[in-house]
Design an enzyme around this catalytic site. Structure first.
Site, mmCIF file in Angstrom:
data_model
loop_
_atom_site.group_PDB
_atom_site.id
_atom_site.type_symbol
_atom_site.label_atom_id
_atom_site.label_comp_id
_atom_site.label_asym_id
_atom_site.label_seq_id
_atom_site.Cartn_x
_atom_site.Cartn_y
_atom_site.Cartn_z
ATOM 1 N N GLY A 168 0.632 -1.218 0.087
ATOM 2 C CA GLY A 168 0.023 0.094 0.005
ATOM 3 C C GLY A 168 0.876 1.332 0.161
ATOM 4 O O GLY A 168 0.154 2.482 -0.151
ATOM 5 N N CYS A 197 -27.722 -8.662 -16.437
ATOM 6 C CA CYS A 197 -27.054 -8.283 -17.874
ATOM 7 C C CYS A 197 -28.205 -8.723 -18.863
ATOM 8 O O CYS A 197 -28.772 -9.805 -18.826
ATOM 9 C CB CYS A 197 -26.161 -9.364 -17.900
ATOM 10 S SG CYS A 197 -25.330 -8.839 -19.881
ATOM 11 N N CYS A 231 -26.553 -11.755 -20.978
ATOM 12 C CA CYS A 231 -26.073 -13.038 -20.401
ATOM 13 C C CYS A 231 -26.901 -13.279 -19.166
ATOM 14 O O CYS A 231 -26.830 -14.400 -18.479
ATOM 15 C CB CYS A 231 -24.538 -13.333 -19.929
ATOM 16 S SG CYS A 231 -24.050 -12.592 -18.473
ATOM 17 N N CYS A 264 -22.902 -6.642 -19.217
ATOM 18 C CA CYS A 264 -21.812 -6.842 -18.624
ATOM 19 C C CYS A 264 -20.502 -5.976 -18.969
ATOM 20 O O CYS A 264 -20.368 -6.015 -20.165
ATOM 21 C CB CYS A 264 -21.346 -8.034 -18.470
ATOM 22 S SG CYS A 264 -22.473 -9.507 -17.817
ATOM 23 N N CYS A 322 -18.912 -11.999 -19.777
ATOM 24 C CA CYS A 322 -20.396 -12.279 -20.562
ATOM 25 C C CYS A 322 -20.439 -12.996 -21.498
ATOM 26 O O CYS A 322 -21.385 -14.020 -21.653
ATOM 27 C CB CYS A 322 -20.748 -10.704 -21.069
ATOM 28 S SG CYS A 322 -22.329 -10.450 -21.436
#
Lengths: 360, 189, 292
Positions: free
Chosen positions: C31, C240, C243, C265, C271
Site C-alpha cells: 500500500g 445483464c 447473459c 456486463c 459475459c
C-alpha cells in the site's frame, strides 16, 4: 439485437492510415524534406530539442515532420526515442564563457569587453508580413566579416569582482538527474533548472511574465544574454584527459536582480539563470526569471503565495508531455466510472425526492 | 582470474533476468515459499541463486556490500564486470550479500526513512539449504502460515516491529531462493 | 513475433531492474507508494504508461497476456497496449481471464476470481488517495508517515452529512493491512472487495506521477467506512441483458433516442463465457455471422 462495439484493432489501423495521408497533404505540393525543416524551421527545431532534452537537429526536424508541425507531439516523439538510448558517458560542464557567440547583449552595461553583438535577431524587425517570401529565392547575403574570436567574459563576473553580486562558487557536486530519478521535493537548484529548461516554453513564459506583473516580483535586469556554440567534452579515464566530442548551440541568460540585503548578507545583487538548447532566447530569459523567483527561501525572502515562487506547483506542472498526456487522457473511455456516478446520482435523487414527497 | 570474472553472467540477459525476476517476485510476494532460479555461475563461495539475484536486481546505481567469504577478489571482479555496482560498507548498502553470521550486526543496514520506507537495504542471505521447516510465518502474502528455516528469529521479529521501516531479506541456497519481506510476522521460537 | 529493433519488452535492462526494485519494495510495504524513475513511453502519459512499465518489468516469454480497459478486451486502448507487448515481447495474448497469467487493466477487476500465479497490473492516474484533499506532495507524504488520515474521514463524513451516504462511487479509498490508505485506481467501488485477500499479486503503476505500489496475495484491504455507514459495493439494479448475470458490474448502453437503454456486463469475457454456456438475457439473440 444489440451487438457490443467490436473491431477496435481495425479502427486503429484505419485511423493511422488516414493520419498518414493527412500528414502528406496535397500530393501535388512537393513534400517537405527533413533538411528543409532543419534549416528553415530552425527555431521550431530548437524548441523540440530543448523540451525533448535531446540535442539532435535532424531527429527534431524529423519529429516535426512526423507530428505535422505539432511541436508538443514532436517533443513527445523525441522523448520516447530518448528513453531507448543507452548512456555512454556524462560530459564535463560546458564552458559558456568560452562560447563562440553569434549574439551577446547586455541590458546593464552600454559597452563591455567582448562588445554588444546583435546577431540574427527579430528584435528590431518591423512585424510586417514579408510578401516577398511568397516567392522563392535567396536573400541578399548578410554583410560583414566574421568577427575575430576574442574572449567574451561574463557580465556577472565584473560585478562579482566588486562583491556587488552574490557569489556563485564552483561546485563539483554531481547534479541529480530528473530523467533517471523520481522527482523529489524540495528540489535543489540544479534539479529545478533541469525541470525548467525542458519545461513547456509557454508555461515558463507565463510564469516569468507573472513575476514581472507583481506575482513574486524579482526586479530582473538582463545582465547578459548570449547565444553561440560551445564545445562538449567528455573525460576519458583511460586517456587521463577530456576529449571534445562535438559542439552544441546554447542560449544562456543571466539576470541581475535587485536585493536589499538581510541580517546576514550585505546588500548585493542576486542571480537568475537560464540555459537552453539552441537559439531559444525567450525561453532562456523566462527561465532565469522563474529560477530567481523560486530562490526566495535560500535568499531569505518572503513567500508571497505567487505561483512562480511555488516550487511544487512549478515543477509538477512544467512538463508539457506529462500535462498533455493527462489532459488528453480524459477522452479515453471512462464509462465504468461514469456508470458508478450515474447510479449514485440516481440514488441520491430518488432519496431526495422521496424526502420531498414525504414532507408534502 | 580475469577469465573467471568474465564468465558466469547471463548469456541472454533480457529473458533470463525476466524469468529470474518473476521467481524473486513470487518469492517475496509469498514469503517462505521456496523457488528455483537459473542462469548465473558466480565465483565460489557465492551460490547460483545469489548470483542470479545480483544480476537481476543490481547495477551501477545500487551500492552493494559483500560480507565474509563473499567479499573475495574473484567475487569483487565478477561484480565489477557483470554488474558494476559500487562496493560499499554495510551502512550505505542497497543490497548486501553474505552468510547471516557475516552480515551481523544486522542493525548496521538501512531500514528506510519514515517518509521513504523504501530506502532500505535488501539482504541476500546465503544458507546451506532452504527447507519449509522452522518458525511459522504469517502476514501479507501468506494465506494461513508458511514455515522456513531462518537462521534466527529475534532479528526478524525486531525488524517486523519497525514496520513500515525495516530491511527485506532474500535467502539463497544453491539454486533456491525464498523471500522474507519486512512485513512478515515471524513466530517466536 | 518480436520486433528485433527493441529490447525484450521494450525497456532496457537497467530500467527494468530499477522498476523491479521498486516493485519488490512495494511488495514489502503493501500500500505504500514507491517513487520510481518512470520513463517516457511510446504512448502518452494517462494512457497507462505506469501499468505498461510494470507489465514490461514482469513479463516473461512464457506469459499469456490479457489487457482490458473498462472491463473489455476490445476497447481501443486495450487493443493498442496488447499489440505493443505482442510486438515488443512476443508474448501470447488472450481475452480469457482464466487463461491469462498476466492481466493489465484500466478501471476494472475481472469478474472471474483471480488465482495464484496470476498478476494483475492496474493503470493508475493519480496514485495519492489524499491528493484531492491536499495537493502538496510534501504534505501528503507526511500524512502517510504519521498515519494522519483524519482529513479523509472528515471528507467521507461530510458526504454523509450532506447526502446521507458516502458520495464516492469509484477510486474509493482503502486501508491496507491496517496501515496505509491507498488509492485502488479508478475501479468502481463494486470491485473493491475483490482487492482483499486475493490469491493473485496485484501491482499498481502510475507513470506520470512516478509511483509503484503493490498488494501481495492474501493482503487485507478494507474500504474506508463508518460503523453506522458501512461500505457497500454497489452496481446498477439490473441483470445483464445479454447473459442474465445478476452479480456482474454493468455498463449502461443507450439504444435509441426514446429513453431506451440496456444493461450489459462490463467484463466482456465474463459475459461471452456465460452466453457460451447457454445463459440468455432479456435482449439475447444469436450472434450474427462475423462479417469477413
Amino acid at each position: 439485437m444489440y451487438v457490443a462495439v467490436k473491431g477496435g484493432e481495425r479502427a486503429i489501423d484505419n485511423a493511422h492510415a488516414w493520419l498518414a495521408e493527412e500528414r502528406r497533404g496535397d500530393p501535388s505540393v512537393p513534400e517537405l524534406s527533413v533538411a528543409q525543416i532543419r534549416e528553415q524551421m530552425a527555431l521550431a527545431v530548437n524548441r523540440v530539442m530543448a523540451e525533448g532534452s535531446l540535442y539532435d537537429p535532424d531527429l527534431a526536424a524529423l519529429a516535426i515532420k512526423q507530428a505535422r508541425g505539432d511541436l508538443i507531439e514532436a517533443v513527445f516523439l523525441i522523448r520516447a526515442y530518448r528513453t531507448t538510448l543507452p548512456r555512454f558517458a556524462a560530459s564535463s560542464a560546458v564552458e559558456t564563457a568560452a562560447m563562440a557567440v553569434d549574439r551577446r547583449i547586455s541590458a546593464t552595461f552600454k559597452d563591455l569587453p567582448g562588445g554588444q553583438v546583435l546577431g540574427p535577431t527579430f528584435d528590431y524587425t518591423h512585424r510586417l508580413l514579408d510578401f516577398a517570401l511568397l516567392a522563392e529565392g535567396l536573400p541578399a547575403p548578410a554583410p560583414g566579416t566574421p568577427a575575430k574570436p576574442q574572449p567574451v567574459p561574463h557580465v556577472t563576473g565584473f560585478l562579482n569582482r566588486d562583491g556587488l553580486i552574490e557569489d556563485a562558487p564552483h561546485s563539483e557536486a554531481v547534479p541529480p538527474d530528473l530523467t533517471r530519478e523520481p522527482m523529489e521535493l524540495p528540489a535543489d537548484r540544479a534539479l529545478r533548472l533541469q525541470a525548467i529548461t525542458r519545461g513547456d516554453e509557454g508555461f515558463i513564459l507565463s510564469l516569468a511574465y507573472s513575476t514581472q506583473r507583481g506575482y513574486g516580483r524579482t526586479h530582473a535586469f538582463v545582465g547578459e544574454l548570449r547565444i553561440g556554440q560551445v564545445a562538449v567534452e567528455v573525460d576519458i579515464p583511460e586517456l587521463g584527459f577530456a576529449v571534445e566530442i562535438g559542439e552544441v548551440e546554447l542560449t544562456e541568460c543571466e539576470t541581475v536582480n535587485q536585493f536589499k540585503g538581510s541580517r546576514t548578507e550585505p546588500p548585493q545583487f542576486t542571480r537568475g539563470y537560464g540555459l537552453v538548447f539552441g537559439q531559444s532566447e525567450r525561453k532562456a530569459i523566462a527561465m532565469s526569471l522563474v529560477d530567481r523567483a523560486l530562490r526566495w527561501k535560500e535568499l531569505g525572502e518572503d513567500f508571497t503565495g505567487a505561483p512562480a515562487q511555488d516550487e511544487e506547483f512549478v515543477l509538477m506542472h512544467a512538463d508539457n508531455i506529462q500535462a498533455t498526456g493527462f489532459l488528453e487522457h480524459i477522452k479515453l473511455p471512462h464509462y465504468v466510472d461514469f456508470q458508478a456516478e450515474l447510479e449514485l446520482v440516481r440514488k441520491l435523487r430518488a432519496e431526495a425526492l422521496a424526502l420531498q414527497e414525504a414532507a408534502e | 582470474m580475469i577469465a573467471d570474472a568474465l564468465a558466469g553472467g547471463f548469456t541472454e540477459a533480457p529473458v533470463q533476468s525476466a524469468r529470474a525476476f518473476r521467481e524473486v517476485l513470487e518469492a517475496m510476494a509469498r514469503p517462505g515459499t521456496i523457488r528455483r532460479v537459473v542462469g548465473a555461475l558466480p565465483p565460489a563461495p557465492v551460490s547460483v541463486a545469489a548470483g542470479v539475484v545480483l544480476l537481476t536486481l543490481c547495477d551501477g546505481t545500487t551500492p552493494l556490500y559483500l560480507a565474509g567469504a563473499a567479499d573475495c577478489a574473484a567475487m569483487r571482479d565478477w561484480v565489477a564486470f557483470h554488474i558494476g555496482a559500487p562496493l560499499v560498507t554495510a551502512e550505505y548498502a542497497a543490497f548486501a550479500l553474505g552468510r547471516w553470521e557475516d552480515l551481523n550486526p544486522i542493525t548496521r543496514f538501512r531500514v528506510g526513512q519514515p517518509d521513504y520506507p523504501d530506502r532500505s537495504a535488501t539482504l541476500i542471505v546465503e544458507q546451506d539449504k532452504l527447507t519449509n521447516q522452522g518458525p511459522a510465518l504469517t502476514g501479507p502474502g501468506i494465506e494461513t502460515a508458511n514455515w522456513l528455516n531462518l537462521p534466527e528469529t529475534a532479528a526478524f521479529r525486531a525488524n517486523r516491529a519497525l514496520f513500515p521501516l525495516g530491511f527485506d531479506t532474500i535467502f539463497t541456497a544453491g539454486d533456491q531462493i525464498a523471500g522474507l519481506p519486512r512485513s512478515t510476522r515471524v513466530e517466536a521460537i | 513475433m518480436t520486433d528485433e529493433a527493441y529490447n525484450f519488452a521494450y525497456l532496457d535492462e537497467q530500467t527494468k531492474a530499477m522498476i523491479r526494485r521498486a516493485i519488490l519494495k512495494g511488495i514489502a510495504v503493501p500500500g505504500y507508494q514507491v517513487p520510481f524513475a518512470s520513463r517516457e513511453m511510446p504512448m502518452p502519459y494517462g494512457w497507462g504508461t505506469g501499468g505498461v512499465q510494470v507489465t514490461a518489468a514482469c513479463l516473461v516469454p512464457e506469459d499469456r497476456l490479457k489487457v482490458i480497459d473498462q472491463g473489455a478486451d476490445d476497447t481501443t486502448n486495450a487493443v493498442s497496449i496488447r499489440k505493443f507487448f505482442a510486438r515488443t515481447a512476443g508474448v501470447a495474448t488472450t481475452e480469457r481471464t482464466v487463461e491469462a497469467t498476466m492481466i493489465q487493466t484500466r478501471h476494472r477487476i475481472p469478474e472471474v476470481p483471480m488465482k495464484a500465479g496470476q498478476i494483475l497490473v492496474f493503470q493508475v492516474p493519480i496514485p495519492e488517495p489524499l491528493r484531492f484533499l491536499e495537493p502538496r506532495e510534501a504534505e501528503t507524504r507526511k500524512m502517510h508517515e504519521l498515519e494522519e488520515y483524519g482529513l479523509m474521514h472528515v471528507k467521507l463524513y461530510e458526504d454523509i452529512a450532506r447526502h446521507g451516504q458516502i458520495a464516492t462511487s469509484y477510486a474509493y479509498p482503502v486501508k491496507v493491512e491496517g496501515r496505509y490508505v491507498m488509492d485502488p485506481s479508478p475501479i468502481p467501488k463494486f470491485d473493491n472487495p475483490k482487492l482483499s485477500c486475493s490469491p493473485a499479486i496485484q501491482l499498481f503503476g502510475a507513470g506520470r506521477e512516478q509511483r509503484i505500489y503493490a498488494l501481495p496475495p492474501w493482503t487485507k484491504v478494507e474500504s474506508l467506512d463508518f460503523d453506522d455507514h458501512p461500505f457497500k459495493a454497489t452496481k446498477a439494479a439490473h441483470d445483464c441483458d445479454l447473459c442474465a448475470a445478476g452479480d456482474s458490474y454493468l455498463d449502461e448502453v443507450i439504444i435509441d433516442d426514446q429513453g431506451g437503454r440496456m444493461f450489459v456486463c462490463s467484463d466482456t469475457d465474463f459475459c461471452a463465457g456465460r452466453r457460451a454456456k447457454g445463459h440468455k438475457g432479456r435482449l439475447w439473440a444469436p450472434e450474427p455471422e462475423a462479417a469477413e
